[in-house]
Each structure stands twice: as structure tokens, then as C-alpha cells.
Scaffold this motif. Structure first.
Motif, PDB file in Angstrom:
ATOM      1  N   LEU A  22      37.789  27.400  33.807  1.00 13.09           N
ATOM      2  CA  LEU A  22      37.371  28.557  33.025  1.00 13.09           C
ATOM      3  C   LEU A  22      38.249  29.779  33.275  1.00 13.09           C
ATOM      4  O   LEU A  22      38.465  30.594  32.382  1.00 13.09           O
ATOM      5  N   LEU A  23      38.768  29.931  34.486  1.00 10.99           N
ATOM      6  CA  LEU A  23      39.556  31.106  34.829  1.00 10.99           C
ATOM      7  C   LEU A  23      41.059  30.844  34.846  1.00 10.99           C
ATOM      8  O   LEU A  23      41.841  31.732  35.167  1.00 10.99           O
ATOM      9  N   ASP A  24      41.451  29.629  34.478  1.00  6.82           N
ATOM     10  CA  ASP A  24      42.871  29.294  34.548  1.00  6.82           C
ATOM     11  C   ASP A  24      43.694  29.972  33.465  1.00  6.82           C
ATOM     12  O   ASP A  24      44.922  30.063  33.588  1.00  6.82           O
ATOM     13  N   THR A  25      43.057  30.423  32.394  1.00  7.03           N
ATOM     14  CA  THR A  25      43.803  31.064  31.305  1.00  7.03           C
ATOM     15  C   THR A  25      43.919  32.572  31.483  1.00  7.03           C
ATOM     16  O   THR A  25      44.538  33.235  30.658  1.00  7.03           O
ATOM     17  N   VAL A  26      43.317  33.110  32.538  1.00  9.28           N
ATOM     18  CA  VAL A  26      43.325  34.561  32.710  1.00  9.28           C
ATOM     19  C   VAL A  26      43.950  34.941  34.051  1.00  9.28           C
ATOM     20  O   VAL A  26      43.896  34.173  35.013  1.00  9.28           O
ATOM     21  N   SER A  27      44.544  36.130  34.085  1.00  6.82           N
ATOM     22  CA  SER A  27      45.159  36.648  35.307  1.00  6.82           C
ATOM     23  C   SER A  27      44.720  38.093  35.495  1.00  6.82           C
ATOM     24  O   SER A  27      44.704  38.869  34.526  1.00  6.82           O
ATOM     25  N   PRO A  28      44.353  38.494  36.716  1.00  9.91           N
ATOM     26  CA  PRO A  28      43.936  39.882  36.954  1.00  9.91           C
ATOM     27  C   PRO A  28      45.085  40.850  36.676  1.00  9.91           C
ATOM     28  O   PRO A  28      46.191  40.691  37.205  1.00  9.91           O
ATOM     29  N   ILE A  29      44.835  41.832  35.819  1.00  9.76           N
ATOM     30  CA  ILE A  29      45.891  42.774  35.454  1.00  9.76           C
ATOM     31  C   ILE A  29      46.357  43.571  36.659  1.00  9.76           C
ATOM     32  O   ILE A  29      47.548  43.885  36.796  1.00  9.76           O
ATOM     33  N   ARG A  30      45.452  43.886  37.562  1.00 11.21           N
ATOM     34  CA  ARG A  30      45.838  44.689  38.731  1.00 11.21           C
ATOM     35  C   ARG A  30      46.889  43.976  39.592  1.00 11.21           C
ATOM     36  O   ARG A  30      47.740  44.612  40.207  1.00 11.21           O
ATOM     37  N   ARG A  31      46.804  42.659  39.652  1.00  7.84           N
ATOM     38  CA  ARG A  31      47.792  41.917  40.431  1.00  7.84           C
ATOM     39  C   ARG A  31      49.093  41.736  39.662  1.00  7.84           C
ATOM     40  O   ARG A  31      50.164  41.671  40.267  1.00  7.84           O
ATOM     41  N   LEU A  32      49.005  41.644  38.359  1.00 14.22           N
ATOM     42  CA  LEU A  32      50.222  41.551  37.563  1.00 14.22           C
ATOM     43  C   LEU A  32      50.981  42.869  37.539  1.00 14.22           C
ATOM     44  O   LEU A  32      52.216  42.880  37.483  1.00 14.22           O
ATOM     45  N   LEU A  33      50.226  43.981  37.584  1.00 14.02           N
ATOM     46  CA  LEU A  33      50.826  45.313  37.431  1.00 14.02           C
ATOM     47  C   LEU A  33      50.390  46.227  38.578  1.00 14.02           C
ATOM     48  O   LEU A  33      49.548  47.116  38.398  1.00 14.02           O
ATOM     49  N   PRO A  34      50.930  46.036  39.767  1.00 20.74           N
ATOM     50  CA  PRO A  34      50.483  46.809  40.929  1.00 20.74           C
ATOM     51  C   PRO A  34      50.799  48.308  40.861  1.00 20.74           C
ATOM     52  O   PRO A  34      50.152  49.097  41.538  1.00 20.74           O
ATOM     53  N   LYS A  35      51.759  48.699  40.025  1.00 15.16           N
ATOM     54  CA  LYS A  35      52.137  50.116  39.934  1.00 15.16           C
ATOM     55  C   LYS A  35      51.500  50.812  38.737  1.00 15.16           C
ATOM     56  O   LYS A  35      51.793  51.974  38.472  1.00 15.16           O
ATOM     57  N   THR A  36      50.628  50.113  38.046  1.00 18.73           N
ATOM     58  CA  THR A  36      49.986  50.659  36.842  1.00 18.73           C
ATOM     59  C   THR A  36      48.535  51.015  37.137  1.00 18.73           C
ATOM     60  O   THR A  36      47.829  50.267  37.804  1.00 18.73           O
ATOM     61  N   SER A  37      48.106  52.159  36.610  1.00 22.62           N
ATOM     62  CA  SER A  37      46.706  52.565  36.725  1.00 22.62           C
ATOM     63  C   SER A  37      45.918  51.911  35.586  1.00 22.62           C
ATOM     64  O   SER A  37      46.185  52.173  34.413  1.00 22.62           O
ATOM     65  N   LEU A  38      44.978  51.051  35.942  1.00 23.10           N
ATOM     66  CA  LEU A  38      44.206  50.310  34.944  1.00 23.10           C
ATOM     67  C   LEU A  38      42.856  50.974  34.720  1.00 23.10           C
ATOM     68  O   LEU A  38      42.120  51.240  35.654  1.00 23.10           O
ATOM     69  N   HIS A  39      42.516  51.208  33.462  1.00 26.41           N
ATOM     70  CA  HIS A  39      41.203  51.733  33.083  1.00 26.41           C
ATOM     71  C   HIS A  39      40.486  50.650  32.279  1.00 26.41           C
ATOM     72  O   HIS A  39      40.895  50.335  31.152  1.00 26.41           O
ATOM     73  N   VAL A  40      39.447  50.069  32.843  1.00 22.85           N
ATOM     74  CA  VAL A  40      38.694  49.011  32.158  1.00 22.85           C
ATOM     75  C   VAL A  40      37.586  49.679  31.353  1.00 22.85           C
ATOM     76  O   VAL A  40      36.461  49.852  31.818  1.00 22.85           O
ATOM     77  N   ARG A  41      37.917  50.048  30.150  1.00 19.76           N
ATOM     78  CA  ARG A  41      36.980  50.761  29.270  1.00 19.76           C
ATOM     79  C   ARG A  41      37.225  50.369  27.821  1.00 19.76           C
ATOM     80  O   ARG A  41      38.314  49.947  27.454  1.00 19.76           O
ATOM     81  N   GLU A  42      36.217  50.560  27.006  1.00 19.87           N
ATOM     82  CA  GLU A  42      36.380  50.443  25.557  1.00 19.87           C
ATOM     83  C   GLU A  42      36.986  51.748  25.039  1.00 19.87           C
ATOM     84  O   GLU A  42      36.683  52.827  25.526  1.00 19.87           O
ATOM     85  N   LEU A  43      37.843  51.632  24.035  1.00 19.78           N
ATOM     86  CA  LEU A  43      38.416  52.819  23.410  1.00 19.78           C
ATOM     87  C   LEU A  43      37.407  53.457  22.461  1.00 19.78           C
ATOM     88  O   LEU A  43      36.769  52.762  21.673  1.00 19.78           O
ATOM     89  N   GLU A  44      37.281  54.778  22.565  1.00 24.34           N
ATOM     90  CA  GLU A  44      36.407  55.502  21.641  1.00 24.34           C
ATOM     91  C   GLU A  44      37.217  56.173  20.535  1.00 24.34           C
ATOM     92  O   GLU A  44      36.869  56.078  19.363  1.00 24.34           O
ATOM     93  N   SER A  45      38.293  56.868  20.913  1.00 25.55           N
ATOM     94  CA  SER A  45      39.098  57.572  19.920  1.00 25.55           C
ATOM     95  C   SER A  45      40.439  57.968  20.525  1.00 25.55           C
ATOM     96  O   SER A  45      40.611  57.956  21.748  1.00 25.55           O
ATOM     97  N   VAL A  46      41.368  58.301  19.633  1.00 22.30           N
ATOM     98  CA  VAL A  46      42.679  58.820  20.041  1.00 22.30           C
ATOM     99  C   VAL A  46      42.932  60.094  19.248  1.00 22.30           C
ATOM    100  O   VAL A  46      42.889  60.091  18.017  1.00 22.30           O
ATOM    101  N   ASP A  47      43.172  61.204  19.955  1.00 20.03           N
ATOM    102  CA  ASP A  47      43.477  62.490  19.316  1.00 20.03           C
ATOM    103  C   ASP A  47      44.985  62.686  19.363  1.00 20.03           C
ATOM    104  O   ASP A  47      45.560  62.984  20.414  1.00 20.03           O
ATOM    105  N   LEU A  48      45.625  62.494  18.214  1.00 15.39           N
ATOM    106  CA  LEU A  48      47.085  62.585  18.164  1.00 15.39           C
ATOM    107  C   LEU A  48      47.583  64.009  18.339  1.00 15.39           C
ATOM    108  O   LEU A  48      48.691  64.228  18.835  1.00 15.39           O
ATOM    109  N   GLU A  49      46.773  64.988  17.926  1.00 14.51           N
ATOM    110  CA  GLU A  49      47.189  66.384  18.037  1.00 14.51           C
ATOM    111  C   GLU A  49      47.225  66.848  19.492  1.00 14.51           C
ATOM    112  O   GLU A  49      48.193  67.428  19.967  1.00 14.51           O
TER     113      GLU A  49
END
Length: 546
Positions: free
Chosen positions: A62-89
């Protein structure tokens, strides 16, 4: 927004495009440390999409198709959230609340949009309520559990042949790579495990693939597509070509033209559209609402926004339309975008995307596949071996590759697992769709839910001595089904849909809690029940007198 002299790059999406953009950006940080990377994704893992259908059959863990993003990207700040909106201005991204109900805002200097596609059921009656999408690990796991439950129920169902047929019929809509691979794995799984069920005859099983074109797999040559059709047909998959799914209920798949296929399992891989957040962005869009980007992956008319993958229209370097939405293209687009973002921050020459594709591959289930490698068509066992070998090497991390290789080896020796994981209850409140002529429940059924009509119409009828009498007509805003729940008896009448109807249904357990802790609500419902019962009795007496 900039933190001191450092620039902030915000990446939306954790698919191939988003994760690989962050991966290439991490390689560019070095000792200069002049920018930071933030990635926003609704899950904390990266899904290796090509292998997802194998979760259905249990060919891999069940977990063989997925990889933890934090381990793939140790220098990236990960926010596990749903997107609500993007304000381009104001250059800010708003995400959903976490444990505390307050807004979460993230500023950016550079924005990467790699949100991919979502299955879009809007405008298709009943599909949002009853069709299962197939996009991520949760979808695959839900489908696997649902199929096992259907087999378990069918194995002991002896009284209702219609229900038994519904339980043993599995419909997949969409004949592209995703739909074909799901249908192939599903077919292999149900036919392979049927021998473990004494109450199921394999001849009763039906797996139906519905496709709107005259052949499946439009992504490959006609020769490969016809090979796939012949193989699937030989293995028991029914192909419905030039056929479009029009609507769905909890008991049927409705085909354009009126045909109804009795089923309790409907998987739809089509139609798809860009993420809803993109619809609200005031950015140039083309076909199907996808963002228009140039060969430098920059969104047209902007100097700080990049887009790639399924949600973007990127010119094909070969000059033939736009790039196909494949993982191999998304990975190369990510590399080009990462280089150009760094060039925008530090200065330097920018690159243009120049990748023409290596080919296409699709699995067909048990030891078979089709492949177009650099213009060479391959099918059958060799294509399957190439499919597994190539994708195994593309999995991120040697540990993941070792796990998958082990699972594949054991799958050759051991039977498929039949464990149903009941992770959460879904019996509380839900929205359902019903088509004209369909019964919501039948007189004499056990009462398990109360229904509230959102839109549409239904009639309440009662049978007595072979005669059917109309008791009431119901419309939007009215409710029904409370009598059996309050009196704890079987249904006293049949409710039949007379026009396409959407309704909310509340399970008797939650209904019981409401009436226990809200006595005024119970009293009000009891009064309505008594009035309805009295009215019904008067109608019966009048008919008896006649």
C-alpha cells in the motif's frame, strides 16, 4: 515575500512537476543560500502515479507507491494544507486552517504552479455522489476496500438477484492509460480472488470499460490499441466503445442513450480539468482552463510565475501543438523552470524547454503491456518487462525500489491478499443522486436512513392486495424516511424518484443521536409522522370504500 535578502519560492503541488522543481532548486542553493523553497501540498507524500493501479490488486504494498516529501526534499519547507486562494496582487497564498481555525498566509517572490489535474464530475448527474475518482493513494485504497466488500456481500447474497448482479459488476469509465490500467488490474484481481469465495461463480463477474471513442488508448498507435483491446477482451473485460457515461446512481451507471448498467462499483477517470484554484487566477488560460506558458515555463504576461505539468499549456518543442501531460515531460519542465528561477534571482542566461519525449507505456495487467519506445512498438510480455524495469528505476530512492521489487517477486509466488481495511466510517451524512424510476427504498425494507430532498421530485406509493396507491408527491426541501426510524419498524411505503433527484441522507445512528439530545426535534418529527400516518389511513379507507 523576501526574508531579508533571501527570496522565497513557493511551489503549489506535490506531483512530478512540483517535487522535481524543488529537487532541482535544492541543488542550486549551495553555499549562497540566497533563496528559500516552500512547497504546499495536501498530502505529505509524493505519489508515483504510474504504479498506483497495482495497489488495487495488491501487486505492491500500500505504501510502496508513495515517498515522504520531507525525505525527498530536506531543504524545502513543506506545508501540508489544502489551498484556499492565491492573491496575485499581494503575492500571497492562503491555505486551509490546521488545528486552530485561523487563516494561514504565505508570501512569495516567485510562484510555481504545478497543481496537476483533478477529476471533474461537474455537470454529470450523480457522478460526484457515486463515481469513484482515481488520482491518489486514498482513491486506490478506497477502491480496493470497496471491491473486497462487494465480493464479501455478493458471496452471501442469495435473496436478491438484482443486488447480486450489481455487486459483481464493475464499471470503469475512460479508455486512456489510467482507465485501461485500472480496468486491467481490477479484472485480474476480482477474477483471481473469486476462487476464494465459495458463493461466487467467476462467470458472474463483469468488468466493463466504457470509452467515448472508437478505440481505447488514443495516446498510442492503432496497432497497439487494437492489441490491448483484443487482450482485455480475451481476459473477460467488456469494452463499450463509442459510448459515453451520462449519469450515475448508487445502483446503476447510466449510459448516453438510456442504457443502464446495474453496478455498485463505478470508477471514472474522466473528465479532468485543472485544479479549481487555477480557475480563480487572473492569468492567461487556454484549452480546458490550462495556464498558457512559454518554452521557458513562464506564465504568459508575468515575470515571476511559472507553470508546468497537467495544468499548463506548454508549446511542444517539435512544433506540433502542446506538450502531453506526462511525467517524463513534467520532470524535464521542472528542471528548466528551476534553472530559470535561479537565473531570475541571480542573473544569467535562461534555458528553453527542449524535450520531445522518449515514448509511452501502459500496463494491461497480468504480464502484458503496450509500449511505444522512440517510435518502436512493443507489446505483450516484453513490453511488460520493459514497463516494470523502467519504472522501477525511476522510483525515488533505492529503498523504495527494493521494496517494490520484493513485492513483485512475492506476487508471482503468493495469492493476492483479501484484507478489507475499514479505516473510517462513512455512514453518517452523504449526498446521493437518483434517476427517474429508481426506488430510494422499497416497502418492507429495513429503515436505515432519513432523506432530505435537495432538488428533484419523488412519489410515495403503497402496495396493498396487489394494488398500488399514490400517497404523496415530494419536492425540494421535504424529507421522508423518518417513520421507520422513529417507530423502529420496516418501511411502510415505497419512495420512487419521478425526476432526477439529489438528496441528503442521514444514517439512523446519527439520527438517533439528534433525536435523543434534541427532544424538540423528535417531538416535531413525531407530529409530522402522525399526521402523515393519519392521512395515509384515510386514503386507504376511501379507496376501500370505493
Amino acid at each position: 515575500m523576501s526574508v531579508g535578502a533571501r527570496k522565497r519560492i513557493v511551489i503549489l503541488g506535490g506531483g512530478f512537476g512540483g517535487v522535481y522543481t524543488a529537487k532541482y532548486l535544492e541543488k542550486e542553493i549551495g553555499s549562497r543560500d540566497d533563496f528559500e523553497i516552500t512547497l504546499i501540498n495536501k498530502e505529505n507524500y509524493f505519489v508515483f502515479q504510474p504504479m498506483l493501479p497495482e495497489v488495487i490488486s495488491g501487486s505492491i504494498g500500500l505504501l510502496d507507491t508513495v515517498s515522504p516529501i520531507r525525505r525527498l526534499l530536506p531543504k524545502t519547507s513543506l506545508h501540508v494544507r489544502e489551498l484556499e486562494s492565491v492573491d496575485l496582487e499581494s503575492r500571497t497564498v492562503v491555505t486551509s486552517p490546521g488545528f486552530r481555525p485561523h487563516s494561514h498566509m504565505i508570501g512569495y517572490d516567485y510562484l510555481v504552479i504545478a497543481l496537476g489535474n483533478v477529476t471533474d464530475f461537474r455537470g454529470l448527474r450523480g457522478l460526484p455522489e457515486h463515481a469513484m475518482p482515481f488520482k491518489n493513494l486514498a482513491d486506490a485504497l478506497y477502491l480496493r476496500n470497496h471491491v473486497i466488500r462487494a465480493l464479501e456481500e455478493a458471496a452471501i447474497e442469495r435473496d436478491d438477484p438484482v443486488l447480486r448482479e450489481q455487486l459483481l459488476t464493475f464499471v470503469v469509465a475512460g479508455g486512456g492509460f489510467s482507465g485501461v490500467e485500472v480496468a486491467a488490474e481490477l479484472n485480474d484481481f476480482v477474477r483471481g480472488v473469486a476462487r476464494s469465495y465459495r458463493g461466487i461463480d467467476p462467470k458472474e463477474l463483469r468488468v466493463i470499460l466504457v470509452h467515448s471513442q472508437d478505440r481505447i488508448l488514443p495516446e498510442v498507435s492503432e496497432k497497439l490499441a487494437l492489441f490491448a483491446q483484443k487482450l482485455l477482451g480475451k481476459r473477460g473485460v467488456e469494452l463499450r466503445l463509442n459510448t459515453r457515461l451520462e449519469a450515475a446512481t448508487g445502483e446503476e451507471a447510466v449510459i448516453a442513450g438510456g442504457e443502464r448498467i446495474p453496478t455498485r462499483t463505478l470508477v471514472s477517470t474522466v473528465p479532468s480539468s485543472p485544479h479549481p484554484i487555477i480557475e480563480g487566477m487572473d492569468l492567461p488560460k487556454g484549452k480546458n482552463g490550462r495556464l498558457i506558458a512559454d518554452l521557458q515555463l513562464q506564465v504568459k504576461g508575468t515575470d515571476h510565475i511559472w507553470a508546468m505539468g497537467d495544468c499548463a499549456l506548454i508549446p511542444d518543442p517539435a512544433g506540433s501543438g502542446f506538450c502531453p501531460p506526462t511525467a517524463q515531460h513534467a520532470i524535464r519542465q521542472a528542471k528548466t523552470a528551476a534553472h530559470n528561477i535561479v537565473a531570475a534571482i541571480r542573473g544569467g542566461e535562461r534555458k528553453t524547454f527542449d524535450f520531445k519525449g522518449l515514448g509511452k507505456m501502459g500496463a494491461l495487467g497480468r504480464h502484458s503491456a503496450v509500449a511505444d519506445i522512440m517510435g518502436i512498438n512493443v507489446s505483450g510480455f516484453l513490453a511488460w518487462w520493459m514497463w516494470r524495469s523502467i519504472y522501477l528505476m525511476k522510483l525515488p530512492g533505492w529503498g523504495r525500489r527494493l521494496k517494490v521489487a520484493s513485492s513483485w517477486t512475492l506476487d508471482l509466488l503468493l495469492p493476492a491478499d483479501l484484507v478489507e481495511l475499514k479505516l473510517a466510517s462513512s455512514n453518517s451524512i452523504s449526498q446521493e443522486h437518483f434517476e427517474p424510476g429508481e426506488e430510494v427504498f422499497h416497502q418492507g425494507d429495513l429503515g436505515d436512513r432519513i432523506y432530505i430532498i435537495v432538488n428533484g421530485e419523488a412519489e410515495v406509493v403503497r402496495e396493498d392486495d396487489g394494488r398500488e396507491m399514490l400517497l404523496a408527491r415530494l419536492g425540494a426541501g421535504e424529507y421522508f424516511g423518518e417513520m421507520a426510524l422513529l417507530s423502529q419498524t420496516t418501511r411502510s411505503a415505497t419512495v420512487r424518484c419521478t425526476a432526477p433527484m439529489d438528496a441528503l441522507s442521514l444514517h439512523k445512528r446519527e439520527f438517533g443521536l439528534l433525536t435523543t439530545y434534541l427532544p424538540d426535534l423528535k417531538e416535531s418529527l413525531t407530529h409530522v409522522m402522525e399526521r402523515r400516518s393519519e392521512s395515509n389511513e384515510q386514503k386507504f379507507k376511501k379507496v376501500g370504500g370505493d
